[in-house]
Scaffold this motif. Sequence first.
Motif, short mmCIF file in Angstrom:
data_model
loop_
_atom_site.label_atom_id
_atom_site.label_comp_id
_atom_site.label_asym_id
_atom_site.label_seq_id
_atom_site.Cartn_x
_atom_site.Cartn_y
_atom_site.Cartn_z
N LYS A 209 1.58 1.64 -3.54
CA LYS A 209 0.46 2.09 -4.37
C LYS A 209 0.10 3.56 -4.26
O LYS A 209 -0.15 4.13 -5.05
CB LYS A 209 -0.74 1.31 -3.76
N GLU B 262 -3.50 -7.05 -7.20
CA GLU B 262 -2.25 -6.65 -7.65
C GLU B 262 -1.14 -6.91 -6.78
O GLU B 262 0.18 -6.70 -7.01
CB GLU B 262 -2.31 -5.14 -7.89
N TYR C 271 0.94 -1.22 0.03
CA TYR C 271 -0.06 0.01 -0.12
C TYR C 271 0.81 1.20 -0.03
O TYR C 271 0.47 2.30 -0.39
CB TYR C 271 -1.06 0.00 1.14
#
Length: 417
Positions: A13, A100, A10
């Motif tokens: 991301k 992903e 994350y």
Amino acid sequence: MKEGYILKFYREKEGLTQGQLAEGICSITHLSKIERGITEYSPEITRMLSERLNRDLQKEVENYHRLSQRLKDWHEAMIMQRMEDADQLKIEIERDPMKEFPDFLLRYQLLLSRYELFTNKLEQAYSRLTDIQRQDLSHSPYDSHLVKHLLGIYYFLTGQYHSGIESLGAIDPAQYDNEEYYYHLALAYHSIHANITSYYYAEKALRFFRRTLNMLRIIDTETLMLVELNSKELHDFEDTRQKYEILLKSCDICHNSIERKSKLYNNYAFECFRREKDQEAAKLYEKAMSLLEKQNPFYLIALDGYLQACNRGKLLSKERLLELAREGLYEAKKGKFTRKCIDFKMHICLLEEDFEQYYQLIEQEALPYLRQSGEMIMIDHYEKKLFHYYMSQERSEDAFQLAKSMIESQKSYYDHR
């Protein structure tokens, strides 16, 4: 320690550096070790890190395990051919950003390819598979063999039977526990008329489907084995009839088996046709067609058989047969079904008694297509027709070259050592 991997996922991301995420919480070195799962860490630190990412780390860990199971369920739904379940699971998985995640990305892409093959988006699936092979992704032994399995399915569905056999035959069952691939091997061998080998792999597939209680695939495999049983010589017809009736009743019990039932009627009709029971064959072909839309390739296969039975049995006028053949050609062209286009053009030539055009079609379209796909029985059938035509037209050099090719392509019994 999945928490560290999830934090890294994350963080990247969100486009944050380790320094930006760790600032005021811990050192960059400590965060790096947390992300790599090589150090102990306090729940307080991971809580602060996850809050900075606007994530509930405990829920993300739970979601990690849930997604892992969802991917397994999706694959199983496709193996079991539960279309509605496969569609729903695809929607759920695609909504999840964690698909992903490095642990899931490759498997997700492979299962998406499987879904595309499942829904007849063949070129889309092949493009994805070739991209996967080009990417620098870490493949587990299972995933490496899953690539071979999916390519084997693609090659079979596109008529590249020898390539399919090569890809599927390279799978190591010790590293790939999805024995469904035996069924696809059986289909590929069936398509090149290697009937004994096809039956051998079908038996292996049937054991797997029975063990996993996969009723739809049991029907598929027993149908294939019944076809192989009648392949080289005609099996007892009453026994064949009884087996088809049982399989048809099995389809009625199962959901989502309309297309299977149509295929069964088609195969049953063909067995009647081979035994010169033209009227019974025509009725069964009609039942096969009645279950499908005209755009379905299996409708066109049944229509092809129906035309042959009605023509030989003189069950319809020539005008009606021509009308049906032209209708079949129109649908085959629209669907880009090359083989059926050839078949319906040949029907039209024979019905119009345009024999010169008929043999030209055999020479220029049918045989090149069949040689490419490796359908040896049909190659032999049309080569013999063409040879007799050459002889009748006093084209002795063409007949000689064709005969030479036929002889050279055949192996004697004593060559198989």
